[in-house]
Design an enzyme around this catalytic site. Sequence first.
Site, mmCIF file in Angstrom:
data_model
loop_
_atom_site.group_PDB
_atom_site.id
_atom_site.type_symbol
_atom_site.label_atom_id
_atom_site.label_comp_id
_atom_site.label_asym_id
_atom_site.label_seq_id
_atom_site.Cartn_x
_atom_site.Cartn_y
_atom_site.Cartn_z
ATOM 1 N N ALA C 34 9.254 -42.321 59.360
ATOM 2 C CA ALA C 34 8.814 -41.957 60.710
ATOM 3 C C ALA C 34 8.437 -43.211 61.484
ATOM 4 C CB ALA C 34 7.614 -41.019 60.624
ATOM 5 N N HIS C 50 7.218 -31.514 63.709
ATOM 6 C CA HIS C 50 8.316 -32.039 62.892
ATOM 7 C C HIS C 50 7.952 -31.965 61.414
ATOM 8 C CE1 HIS C 50 11.446 -33.872 65.525
ATOM 9 N NE2 HIS C 50 10.509 -33.699 66.441
#
Lengths: 168, 168, 168
Positions: C34, C50
């Site tokens: 990420a 997410h």
Amino acid sequence: MGKSILITGGVRSGKSRLAERMTLGLGQPAVYIATAEAHDDEMAERIAQHQARRGPEWHTLAEPLDLVGALRNSDSGAPRLVDCLTLWLSNLMLGDHDWQTASDALAAAIPELSAPVVFVTNEVGAGIVPENALARAYRDAAGLVNQKIAAACDELWLCVAGHPIKVK
Amino acid sequence: MGKSILITGGVRSGKSRLAERMTLGLGQPAVYIATAEAHDDEMAERIAQHQARRGPEWHTLAEPLDLVGALRNSDSGAPRLVDCLTLWLSNLMLGDHDWQTASDALAAAIPELSAPVVFVTNEVGAGIVPENALARAYRDAAGLVNQKIAAACDELWLCVAGHPIKVK
Amino acid sequence: MGKSILITGGVRSGKSRLAERMTLGLGQPAVYIATAEAHDDEMAERIAQHQARRGPEWHTLAEPLDLVGALRNSDSGAPRLVDCLTLWLSNLMLGDHDWQTASDALAAAIPELSAPVVFVTNEVGAGIVPENALARAYRDAAGLVNQKIAAACDELWLCVAGHPIKVK
């Protein structure tokens, strides 16, 4: 009749580079018809970068408004690259010219050219509706110009991250 | 079950014209379901232009909110064109309706329709992140609605400069 | 050499979901890298959404800047998903790092990785030219980064309304 190609895509999607490759593939030397005018430093810098990338196989013409004239005057065999239609539209609108008549005339002239031509344009209509009325009018006009020129051209390509998708 | 088609693209990319051609190709006369409301002169002008382009083979319905109702009530054979989903989403959000429930209901209704339907929507998420929080929420919602309806439809087309790319 | 894939598209076009499917198709468990940092509530909410969608077959790393390091350190077989390059570019620009050198280094590292990697990025250049000079610089940079990484990857996909178009 010379081959005619329209290349569209977002900003910095590799359209100009693809257009240069396609134009040189149609014949060398080639004619670069620049519609840009260097109104400010940012634009002057961008024009200089584009010129630095092109080599000696290019002859450059500047024509901010009369593309039909520039294409007819250079119609003697060498392929032409017109970069780009959205700046041409900007020039027409900022100068209070009739962009609808001008783009109809350009679309009508394309099938009568004997040397090839590659046009570059921009996708400007896939964001949020702009708050500014002039920006809304411009993106509507750009979409209509793209449709007219795409209809007149033999091929239409969409450039994504430097890679082309053949649309027509 | 009637065929279902979603057509997306940027503003002035030729989506409505393509949708009209596809709809009339599925049967005539056809039903035009307009989601637009004429809130201001600019929008009224755009609606008038769209109507002027359509001929007598169209029957027009106006439905800013209840698309499931409009599709069920007109589900008697003739193809329907819904133009467009992004204005419908705007109407839902401005009226403080639950757009997530409404779009889930629309997606669920599509496979149960017996007459064909063509939807037009807009790509609004390929520009810079808007500074305005409402615009950010709207473009997120528009992307999600487009995904839901695309998943429910048989076909998905992307319109570029007046020419379609078949995505699904 | 591991397979390398770049997925691009507008906001909420289904890129992340497609990338997750493709990554898990290359091997399980997988590593999620990420690049997002939770600077504000809106972003924290998006990150949480997410994460909630991903299941136990994912191991998550956070790396806002050094993607080459993160990819080399995790290069032991499992496929990696980097989500996303435009946030990474933002982090580089906001921190006054040299994004051109960093993106050249990333492009050069890709062919030397032994495990597969899937990158997600965004199309941000298909709207109207932003009035804000920083936004213009950012969308130019994003376009150039996308071109560099697309050139280095084996595959390039454009996501439209949740459905992929194979570009390369």
